[in-house]
Design an enzyme around this catalytic site. Structure first.
Site, PDB file in Angstrom:
ATOM      1  N   LEU A  44       0.895  -1.073   0.013  1.00  0.00           N
ATOM      2  CA  LEU A  44       0.039  -0.018   0.085  1.00  0.00           C
ATOM      3  C   LEU A  44       0.955   1.041   0.000  1.00  0.00           C
ATOM      4  CD1 LEU A  44      -2.695  -1.115   2.464  1.00  0.00           C
ATOM      5  CD2 LEU A  44      -3.059  -0.605  -0.018  1.00  0.00           C
ATOM      6  N   ASP A  45       0.532   2.313  -0.879  1.00  0.00           N
ATOM      7  CA  ASP A  45       1.270   3.687  -0.591  1.00  0.00           C
ATOM      8  C   ASP A  45       1.132   4.112   0.673  1.00  0.00           C
ATOM      9  OD1 ASP A  45       1.960   3.491  -3.167  1.00  0.00           O
ATOM     10  OD2 ASP A  45      -0.171   4.564  -3.927  1.00  0.00           O
ATOM     11  N   PRO A  46       2.042   4.982   1.163  1.00  0.00           N
ATOM     12  CA  PRO A  46       2.366   5.558   2.369  1.00  0.00           C
ATOM     13  C   PRO A  46       1.136   6.159   3.087  1.00  0.00           C
ATOM     14  CG  PRO A  46       4.358   5.995   1.374  1.00  0.00           C
ATOM     15  CD  PRO A  46       3.348   5.272   0.286  1.00  0.00           C
ATOM     16  N   PHE A  47       0.312   6.963   2.026  1.00  0.00           N
ATOM     17  CA  PHE A  47      -0.895   7.573   2.640  1.00  0.00           C
ATOM     18  C   PHE A  47      -2.053   6.498   2.677  1.00  0.00           C
ATOM     19  CE2 PHE A  47      -1.687   7.400  -2.158  1.00  0.00           C
ATOM     20  CZ  PHE A  47      -2.919   7.449  -1.964  1.00  0.00           C
ATOM     21  N   ALA A  48      -2.040   5.339   2.170  1.00  0.00           N
ATOM     22  CA  ALA A  48      -3.249   4.566   2.267  1.00  0.00           C
ATOM     23  C   ALA A  48      -3.013   3.853   3.569  1.00  0.00           C
ATOM     24  CB  ALA A  48      -3.021   3.747   1.061  1.00  0.00           C
TER      25      ALA A  48
END
Length: 241
Positions: A44-48
């Site tokens: 998952l991307d960091p913001f997710a």
């Protein structure tokens, strides 16, 4: 009772906190249990936030390729009126629009995302072209021709209050939710980027089965009561008190 390091294996379901990278969670788990053979079934991307399926031990890391192909489900928020180069909230703003789409326009555009669709991977992605990841080209200011990929999606509109469009989407492997937000913005004529993303399900594993990812940073935290087999069954049920 403390488990021997080599006996710790199974599937650990973790709710990834916002701001953490997927690999930082893996590093925390390695430090916590001392097992180096740890894989995953999708980053998952960091913001997710949301479901991260962590695979511990050789027996389970071998399942990674199979689990990567399983469908996933996400809750997402697209921010209308602004476009970024990465298609998400971590990118540089490259466009703005004052157009405010109507609910009828939103319903028409979201209805497109049903069944098989053609999707182009974003330039800021780990997709490889000619042996090099696309984001490596993008960071050099280059835009590379990318092939369309066929993915299967089922998008449901949850709420629309400009500038935010909330939706839930079930999708096949290789689907970029960032691209869906970007494509929605293009179709609506106002631009959009992905502001929030939460993975609700990965294959048969759901968010309500996950432990808080921050627990992996607590010294001495015992993961053994939360380890599952490939079918999601708890390997070592907690004792009944």
């Amino acid at each position: 009772m403390e488990l021997a390091t080599e006996s710790i294996e199974g599937v650990l379901l973790v709710d990834k906190p916002q701001g953490r990278t997927s690999f930082s969670l893996i590093r925390s788990l390695v430090r916590l249990i001392g097992v180096k053979k740890i894989g995953h079934a999708g980053t998952l991307d960091p913001f997710a936030t949301g479901v991260m399926v962590m695979l511990i031990g050789r027996k389970f890391t071998r399942l990674s390729d199979i689990m990567l192909f399983e469908d996933k489900e996400y809750a997402a928020v697209a921010h209308l009126g602004t476009t970024t180069d990465t298609y998400d909230c971590d990118g540089k703003i490259v466009g703005r629009s004052k157009k405010v789409p109507t609910m009828d326009e939103v319903l028409t555009c979201t209805s497109y995302f049903q069944g098989e669709i053609q999707q182009v991977p974003p330039m800021f992605s780990a997709k490889k072209v000619q042996g090099k990841k696309l984001y490596e080209y993008a960071r050099q200011g280059l835009s590379i021709e990318r092939r369309f990929a066929t993915v299967t999606v089922n998008l449901r509109l949850v709420k629309y209050e400009y500038p935010r469009l909330h939706f839930v989407v079930q999708c096949s492997k290789g689907t970029y939710i960032r691209s869906i937000a970007h494509e929605l913005g293009n179709m609506l004529g106002c631009g959009a980027y992905l502001e929030e993303l939460r993975r609700l399900r990965s294959g048969s594993f759901s968010i309500d089965q996950c432990i808080d990812g921050n627990l992996l940073d607590e010294p001495g935290f015992d993961v053994s009561p939360y380890l599952r087999d490939a079918n999601g069954l708890i390997l070592q049920p907690a004792p009944v008190l």
